[in-house]
Structure formats: C-alpha cells, structure tokens
Design an enzyme around this catalytic site. Structure first.
Site, PDB file in Angstrom:
ATOM      1  N   ASP A   1      42.006 -33.719  42.288  1.00 49.41           N
ATOM      2  CA  ASP A   1      42.196 -34.504  43.520  1.00 49.41           C
ATOM      3  C   ASP A   1      43.561 -35.176  43.522  1.00 49.41           C
ATOM      4  O   ASP A   1      43.989 -35.734  42.497  1.00 49.41           O
ATOM      5  CB  ASP A   1      41.120 -35.600  43.584  1.00 49.41           C
ATOM      6  CG  ASP A   1      40.288 -35.511  44.844  1.00 49.41           C
ATOM      7  OD1 ASP A   1      40.711 -34.854  45.810  1.00 49.41           O
ATOM      8  OD2 ASP A   1      39.197 -36.122  44.851  1.00 49.41           O
TER       9      ASP A   1
ATOM     10  N   LYS B   1      43.400 -30.908  45.651  1.00 50.34           N
ATOM     11  CA  LYS B   1      42.643 -31.201  46.879  1.00 50.34           C
ATOM     12  C   LYS B   1      43.285 -32.392  47.567  1.00 50.34           C
ATOM     13  O   LYS B   1      43.614 -33.388  46.919  1.00 50.34           O
ATOM     14  CB  LYS B   1      41.167 -31.482  46.568  1.00 50.34           C
ATOM     15  CG  LYS B   1      40.362 -31.855  47.826  1.00 50.34           C
ATOM     16  CD  LYS B   1      38.859 -31.813  47.606  1.00 50.34           C
ATOM     17  CE  LYS B   1      38.275 -33.002  46.903  1.00 50.34           C
ATOM     18  NZ  LYS B   1      38.510 -34.297  47.555  1.00 50.34           N
TER      19      LYS B   1
ATOM     20  N   GLU C   1      32.699 -33.257  54.307  1.00 47.41           N
ATOM     21  CA  GLU C   1      31.866 -34.341  53.765  1.00 47.41           C
ATOM     22  C   GLU C   1      31.212 -35.129  54.900  1.00 47.41           C
ATOM     23  O   GLU C   1      31.894 -35.581  55.836  1.00 47.41           O
ATOM     24  CB  GLU C   1      32.730 -35.271  52.891  1.00 47.41           C
ATOM     25  CG  GLU C   1      31.923 -36.435  52.306  1.00 47.41           C
ATOM     26  CD  GLU C   1      32.605 -37.152  51.161  1.00 47.41           C
ATOM     27  OE1 GLU C   1      33.675 -36.705  50.689  1.00 47.41           O
ATOM     28  OE2 GLU C   1      32.049 -38.193  50.727  1.00 47.41           O
TER      29      GLU C   1
HETATM   30  O1  KIV Z   1      36.237 -37.277  44.708  1.00 46.80           O
HETATM   31  C1  KIV Z   1      35.234 -36.585  44.900  1.00 46.80           C
HETATM   32  O2  KIV Z   1      34.285 -36.552  44.104  1.00 46.80           O
HETATM   33  C2  KIV Z   1      35.170 -35.785  46.119  1.00 46.80           C
HETATM   34  C3  KIV Z   1      33.889 -35.109  46.452  1.00 46.80           C
HETATM   35  C4  KIV Z   1      32.874 -36.090  46.893  1.00 46.80           C
HETATM   36  C5  KIV Z   1      34.070 -34.023  47.432  1.00 46.80           C
HETATM   37  O3  KIV Z   1      36.129 -35.696  46.819  1.00 46.80           O
END
Ligand code: KIV
Length: 263
Positions: free
Chosen positions: A81, A110, A179
């Site tokens: 992320d 992401k 989401e």
């Molecule tokens: O940070 C995370 O765990 C997420 C998921 C909930 C998709 O972005």
C-alpha cells in the site's frame, strides 16, 4: 502468481483470494496456504500499531512490514500500500516513495482514489510497476467522506464510481479494490471492466475478495463490520493459551523435567 496470472483469473472466472499480512511469522503461514495475493495494507497502522485510522502510516512503516512479509514468502504476489499522501507530492517524490515500497519487496503498489491520481498512476505503470486501484470507501479519505460508510449509493454516486473504475482501468491499473460498495453496483463495475475487481464489503460478484487477516482470525476488537467473516475465534483461543500458560507457571507444572536442561 503474477499480474498476468491475476488477469487470467478473471478471464477464466476463477476467484482471486487476497489477504492482508504484515509480519514474517504470519507470512510463513500464508506462504503455505491457498491465498493468491498478499496485501501489506496501510491497515497495519490500525491492526499492528493501534492507531484509530490509516492516516499515521508512512513509507517507513510500510517498508518495514513489506520487508518482513517478503522475507517470509517465496512465490506469493505482494501488493504494498502507498500510505497517506505519499503519492500526492511532486512526481519525483511520488516515484521515490514507489521505489522504496518496491525495493522493500512488493511486486505492485496500491493507491487509493483516482481523482488527481491518473497521471501519477500512468507514470508508475509506464515505469514498470503494476498498480492496483482502490475505490469506494477509501480509508485515507475518511475525513473527507465523513466516516466509514458505504459508498456509491444513489444514482449520482453510482455513476461517479463507475466512471472512476473505468478511469482506473484506462490509467493502467491491473486490478481494483472495491471497498464498501453495494453488491449490485460492484457486480455492474466488475462486468464493465476487463481488469479484475477485488471486493471487501462489495458482495459476492467481484472477481476476488480481500479481508484483513486479524478480522478473519477473530483477533480484532469486538466491532465486526457486516462484511467480515470470522473463520476462527482467535481472541478466545489466544486467551485460553495465555491462561493455560499462566496456570501452569503458577502451579509449578511448567517447565517439566523434559523442558529443562540436565547437568
Ligand atoms: O489497508 C488495507 O488493508 C486495505 C484493504 C482493506 C483493502 O486497503
């Protein structure tokens, strides 16, 4: 698993299984499971560090977690992320942040949201880094959204979400997380896109699902969002083990002779 395999899953109608993971020990276990994709999510800020939102996550935090997960896996596809505002700087700084996440061991990044991110995403993709989009409830924007609530309800919001999903695909995303989106809308978007959708709170008709590991294991706090399925009562099992240990220490049955060193 790689980006091509993930896209092929959609073509074959095969569901994609994604799970969050943040540490080495858990990663070793996920490695031996049927999970396809590991997400080192910025939810680490909440479930691993105890913050109330994902906003305190930064590149250093994400990289430590990605490195730990990477050391615990061999052939799992790892998505890292991009934390709060790390991709809203100058292009140079955005790319530096992406480079850190990739060098820590991610195979893709992401990014939450598409508005204002189209060029950044296209640039990252053209630089050889796969990007997963994230639409609907984007927790980094919780203050803008006015709380953790279902997104895309009503005609205008649904239209905007459809357009955003198409924009993600056009910018070059290889997949997109949806989401907290109504089931019907998520199904519609899934049919509209050629790239896979991965749902969390988006019903059963997305191309895949993602859950936060601690939620699935029943280790999270008592609050359980509607979309979480608990596969284990982890809190109770852990408590029972801790109490059994405490009891054995107090009554002198631990350690036993075969757990002690002789002369
Ligand atoms: O940070 C995370 O765990 C997420 C998921 C909930 C998709 O972005």
């Amino acid at each position: 698993m790689n980006v091509l395999d993930i896209r092929a899953c959609k073509a074959r109608g095969e569901k994609i299984v994604m799970l969050t993971c943040y540490d080495y020990t858990s990663a070793r276990i996920v490695q031996d499971s049927d999970v396809d994709v590991i997400l080192v999510g910025d939810s680490a800020a909440m479930v691993m560090h105890g913050y109330g939102t994902t906003i305190p996550a930064d590149i250093e935090m994400m990289c430590r977690h990605i490195e730990s997960v990477s050391r615990g896996t061999e052939n799992k596809f790892i998505v890292g992320d991009m934390p709060f505002l790390s991709f809203r700087q100058s292009l140079t700084d955005n790319m530096r942040a992406v480079a850190s996440v990739m060098k820590a061991g991610a195979h893709a990044v992401k990014l939450e949201g598409i508005e204002g991110n189209t060029e950044t995403i296209a640039h990252i993709v053209k630089s050889g880094v796969p990007v997963m989009g994230h639409l609907g409830l984007t927790p980094q924007s919780v203050n803008q959204l006015g709380g953790y609530r279902v997104q895309g309800r009503g005609d205008d919001a649904a239209k905007k979400l459809r357009e955003d999903a198409i924009a993600c695909e056009q910018a070059g995303c290889f997949a997109v997380v949806l989401e907290c989106v109504p089931d019907e809308l998520a199904a519609e978007i899934t049919a509209l896109l050629t790239i896979p959708t991965i749902g969390i709170g988006a019903g059963p008709r997305t191309d895949g699902q993602v859950l936060v590991m601690q939620d699935l294991l029943g280790l999270s706090s008592d609050f359980k969002p509607k979309f979480v399925r608990k596969y284990l009562d982890g809190r109770q099992l852990w408590q029972d083990a801790f109490n059994a240990y405490a009891n054995d220490v107090k009554n002198g049955s631990f350690p036993a002779d075969d757990e002690s060193y002789g002369q």
